[in-house]
Design an enzyme around this catalytic site. Structure first.
Site, short mmCIF file in Angstrom:
data_model
loop_
_atom_site.label_atom_id
_atom_site.label_comp_id
_atom_site.label_asym_id
_atom_site.label_seq_id
_atom_site.Cartn_x
_atom_site.Cartn_y
_atom_site.Cartn_z
N CYS A 80 0.87 -1.28 -0.12
CA CYS A 80 -0.05 -0.02 0.00
C CYS A 80 0.88 1.03 -0.03
O CYS A 80 1.45 1.74 1.07
CB CYS A 80 -1.08 -0.13 1.28
SG CYS A 80 -2.11 1.57 1.30
N CYS B 157 -0.43 4.17 2.05
CA CYS B 157 -0.16 4.02 3.58
C CYS B 157 1.17 4.14 3.95
O CYS B 157 1.49 4.90 4.87
CB CYS B 157 -0.59 2.44 3.86
SG CYS B 157 -2.10 1.79 3.13
N ASP B 158 2.06 3.71 3.14
CA ASP B 158 3.50 3.69 3.68
C ASP B 158 4.59 4.47 2.87
O ASP B 158 5.58 4.60 3.08
CB ASP B 158 3.99 2.15 3.39
CG ASP B 158 3.51 1.22 4.51
OD1 ASP B 158 2.74 1.81 5.38
OD2 ASP B 158 3.03 0.07 4.14
#
Ligand code: NDP
Length: 306
Positions: free
Chosen positions: A133, A136-137
């Site tokens: 992701c 997300c990261d």
């Protein structure tokens, strides 16, 4: 066991549905599934969920959500639903411990599972440079070089997103063309810090405690690239198999809902979170859709005097 509202799944969608359903006095019964807390429990830091100004670990956030649902007496059970039958109401379900459940409404929040290549080195570095992701990261790789595997719309979107944060972004594409839509292809071709490695496959993720590079194999032989992040974008698998006999899904298995609602084609069965969302797949959008599902379930129960 009989319940007004059975919630299947324990990611942000399932737990949010449980908070709302519990506060509406539906006494929801939630089965967590095999990974209590869902996909977020395998990410490291979550910095984009509103309300956590300093960020929070995925595990802690999911524990918080569970405790919030428990505070309102949601009945949370650690186990899986293995079978459902939506032929007639009350609907029935069976757990992995063979407990039979009757439910007036069902909220499906079983999520999706990111696909991985299946390399042992990839598994070893999950959360240490290997991620599925970018939204997300990606932030943790600011200014660093990264690689994205895949050639679909997700891979292009993730590569474009990372190109705004990172140094160089390699796209590792196994064929000599992208699967992504024409407009998405145009977009990545125009971004100067994206380099597409055509007809290339990953042999090994390299690292020492965290990811430092990737061994690749391609038409010109093997080579190593140095990267700090290795992002999988080879598709997600919505966890909808159990429901497909009753509920319509799209060609990729995502549950179809009536636009703007969580209603499926079966009355009293609602879907929320990643199992019905091929586009956004964010914790906050999943939580929002879990809220909608609980409200839809409550209104259904009131309308049917249940
Ligand atoms: P896709 O299935 O569309 O693409 C997967 C990509 O990963 C393909 O390029 C595929 O290669 C590659 N791949 C699969 N397995 C491997 C493997 N083992 N090794 C290397 N490469 C592999 O998945 P997406 O997640 O990109 O998209 C899913 C759906 O969601 C699509 O319908 C897409 O259009 C949609 N979507 C739409 C968006 C938008 O409209 N903004 C954004 C994101 C997704 P190959 O082509 O060779 O099979």
């Amino acid at each position: 066991m009989h319940t007004k509202c059975l919630i299947i799944g324990s990611g942000p969608a399932g737990y949010t549905a449980a908070v709302y359903a519990a506060r509406a006095n539906l006494n929801p019964l939630l089965y967590t599934g095999m990974q209590p807390g869902g996909q977020l429990t395998s990410t490291t830091e979550v910095e984009n969920f509103p309300g956590y100004p300093d960020g929070v670990s995925g595990q802690v956030m999911m524990d918080d959500l569970r405790r919030q649902a428990e505070r309102f007496h949601a009945d949370i059970r650690y186990g899986s639903i293995t079978e459902v039958n939506f032929d007639r109401r009350p609907y029935t379900a069976l757990t992995d411990e063979e407990t039979a459940i009757e439910a007036e409404t069902v909220i499906i929040a079983t999520g999706a599972t990111a696909k991985y290549l299946g390399l042992p080195s990839e598994e070893k570095f999950k959360g240490l440079g290997v991620s599925a992701c970018a939204t997300c990261d990606g932030f943790f790789y600011r200014g660093k070089d990264v690689a994205v595997v895949g050639g679909g719309d997700t891979a292009c979107e993730e590569a474009a997103y990372l190109s705004g944060l990172c140094g160089k972004v390699y796209m590792i594409v196994r064929r000599n063309e992208l699967r992504a839509s024409a407009s998405m292809q145009k977009k990545v071709f125009r971004i100067p810090n994206i380099e597409i490695l055509w007809e290339t496959q990953t042999k090994e993720v390299l690292g020492d405690g965290k990811v430092t590079g990737v061994w690749l194999t391609g038409k010109e032989g093997d080579k190593k690239i140095s990267v700090s992040g290795f992002f999988l974008a080879i598709g997600h698998h919505p966890n909808s198999e159990m429901f497909r006999k009753w509920i319509e899904t799209d060609e990729n298995g995502y549950i179809k809902t009536v636009p703007g609602t969580s209603k499926t084609g079966v009355e009293g069965v609602f879907a929320c979170g990643d199992v019905q969302d091929p586009h956004y797949r964010q914790a906050v959008t999943a939580a929002g859709s879990g809220c909608k599902a609980a409200i839809d379930a409550e209104r259904f129960l009131v309308a049917n005097r249940l």
